[in-house]
Design a protein around this motif. Structure first.
Motif, PDB file in Angstrom:
ATOM      1  N   PRO A 200       0.917  -1.023  -0.624  1.00 35.60           N
ATOM      2  CA  PRO A 200       0.267   0.125  -0.427  1.00 35.60           C
ATOM      3  C   PRO A 200       0.873   1.238   0.137  1.00 35.60           C
ATOM      4  O   PRO A 200       0.479   2.218  -0.150  1.00 35.60           O
ATOM      5  N   TYR A 201       2.049   1.274   0.960  1.00 30.92           N
ATOM      6  CA  TYR A 201       2.999   2.716   0.514  1.00 30.92           C
ATOM      7  C   TYR A 201       3.712   1.865  -0.052  1.00 30.92           C
ATOM      8  O   TYR A 201       5.321   0.970   0.116  1.00 30.92           O
ATOM      9  N   SER A 202       4.572   3.662  -0.834  1.00 27.28           N
ATOM     10  CA  SER A 202       5.871   3.351  -1.062  1.00 27.28           C
ATOM     11  C   SER A 202       7.302   4.609  -1.039  1.00 27.28           C
ATOM     12  O   SER A 202       8.286   4.053  -0.214  1.00 27.28           O
ATOM     13  N   LEU A 203       6.604   4.924   0.402  1.00 25.98           N
ATOM     14  CA  LEU A 203       7.566   5.818   1.168  1.00 25.98           C
ATOM     15  C   LEU A 203       6.750   6.194   2.817  1.00 25.98           C
ATOM     16  O   LEU A 203       5.558   6.369   3.135  1.00 25.98           O
ATOM     17  N   VAL A 204       7.520   5.491   4.066  1.00 31.72           N
ATOM     18  CA  VAL A 204       7.468   5.632   5.129  1.00 31.72           C
ATOM     19  C   VAL A 204       8.048   6.897   5.914  1.00 31.72           C
ATOM     20  O   VAL A 204       9.021   6.958   5.905  1.00 31.72           O
TER      21      VAL A 204
ATOM     22  N   GLN B  52      11.059   2.886   0.467  1.00 31.50           N
ATOM     23  CA  GLN B  52      11.712   4.189   1.134  1.00 31.50           C
ATOM     24  C   GLN B  52      11.439   4.610   2.136  1.00 31.50           C
ATOM     25  O   GLN B  52      10.507   4.260   2.548  1.00 31.50           O
ATOM     26  N   LEU B  53      12.025   4.879   2.958  1.00 30.32           N
ATOM     27  CA  LEU B  53      12.247   5.460   4.071  1.00 30.32           C
ATOM     28  C   LEU B  53      12.572   6.826   4.675  1.00 30.32           C
ATOM     29  O   LEU B  53      13.791   7.721   3.831  1.00 30.32           O
TER      30      LEU B  53
ATOM     31  N   LEU C 219      19.540   2.837   6.835  1.00 26.19           N
ATOM     32  CA  LEU C 219      18.903   2.890   5.812  1.00 26.19           C
ATOM     33  C   LEU C 219      17.486   3.828   5.164  1.00 26.19           C
ATOM     34  O   LEU C 219      16.297   3.185   4.063  1.00 26.19           O
ATOM     35  N   PHE C 220      17.857   4.785   5.387  1.00 23.61           N
ATOM     36  CA  PHE C 220      17.516   6.249   5.113  1.00 23.61           C
ATOM     37  C   PHE C 220      17.289   6.726   4.266  1.00 23.61           C
ATOM     38  O   PHE C 220      18.817   7.193   4.028  1.00 23.61           O
ATOM     39  N   SER C 221      16.559   7.046   3.211  1.00 24.16           N
ATOM     40  CA  SER C 221      16.675   7.743   1.810  1.00 24.16           C
ATOM     41  C   SER C 221      16.483   9.469   1.687  1.00 24.16           C
ATOM     42  O   SER C 221      17.831   9.995   1.176  1.00 24.16           O
ATOM     43  N   HIS C 222      16.122   9.122   2.824  1.00 23.06           N
ATOM     44  CA  HIS C 222      16.155  11.003   3.193  1.00 23.06           C
ATOM     45  C   HIS C 222      16.218  11.621   4.237  1.00 23.06           C
ATOM     46  O   HIS C 222      15.269  11.013   5.286  1.00 23.06           O
ATOM     47  N   PHE C 223      16.481  12.131   4.649  1.00 22.93           N
ATOM     48  CA  PHE C 223      16.605  13.175   6.281  1.00 22.93           C
ATOM     49  C   PHE C 223      15.654  14.687   6.186  1.00 22.93           C
ATOM     50  O   PHE C 223      16.923  15.553   5.046  1.00 22.93           O
TER      51      PHE C 223
END
Length: 214
Positions: free
Chosen positions: A2-6, A101-102, A123-127
């Motif tokens: 259901p989700y591609s980004l959390v 993606q996290l 593990l995180f792609s974005h901060f």
């Protein structure tokens, strides 16, 4: 899936910082001249909204940026006292391995966040850090844009009422964890899309079950 980004919150969601907060808040109150938190006030404040908490403590809005900077410095000094909740690394690893993606959006600094996360930071792609108290919607929009994600397939997971409100402000799903700063009843009263009582429930909600081998 259901989700591609959390998009995760940090304090109270991934990092167990509430005990540190309770030990520190009255020193901050004395430093900035707002009302101290009495032990008997804590449970009531966990059921209140952010604006209600600020009103109860008599915190002027204009002081918030300075208070936030001061709190980030104190957190950096107390890094060894704040650990991740049990199961965080396994949960984040499972989501990442499933192709989700996290992202991390927090009021803390990126330096503090990466130190708390340790190896899991990779593990995180974005901060997008140092969010103001009511600044998460703008940061959510920026992270969604950077990730190239469809908002209908994005969820924010946090532990406070304002996390649910921020998700709704940008049209994404909201998830609330019951082990953080706000009382579970206060979170459920805002009707988040998902409520999690245990860490492994996040994994089971978002990761497909393993397929049986032939």
């Amino acid at each position: 899936m259901p989700y591609s980004l959390v998009i995760f919150d940090l304090d109270g969601t991934l990092a167990d910082s509430f005990p540190w907060f309770l030990r520190t808040i009255n020193d901050v109150a004395d430093h900035f001249g707002f009302r101290r938190v009495r032990e008997e006030d804590v449970e009531g404040l966990r059921h209140a909204s952010t604006r209600e908490i600020l009103g109860h403590l008599d915190v002027p809005l204009w002081k918030l940026p300075a208070i936030a900077r001061h709190a980030r410095r104190l957190k950096a000094e107390a890094a060894a006292e704040i650990s991740l909740f049990a199961g965080v690394e396994a949960m984040l690893g499972a989501l990442s391995q499933s192709g989700i993606q996290l992202a991390l959006v927090t009021s803390d600094s990126e330096t503090n966040a990466r130190e708390k996360l340790g190896d899991a930071a990779a593990l995180f792609s974005h901060f997008d850090c140092a969010a103001s108290l009511f600044g998460k919607p703008a940061k959510f929009r920026r992270v969604i844009s950077r990730a190239g994600a469809d908002p209908s397939r994005v969820i924010s997971i946090g532990d406070e009422v304002r996390d649910i409100e921020a998700a709704r402000a940008v049209g994404i799903a909201s998830g609330a964890v019951c082990w953080g700063y706000a009382a579970p009843a206060a979170l459920r009263a805002r009707n988040p899309d998902h409520t999690f009582e245990r860490m492994d429930e996040i994994t089971r909600a978002f990761c497909p079950p393993p397929t049986a081998s032939a």
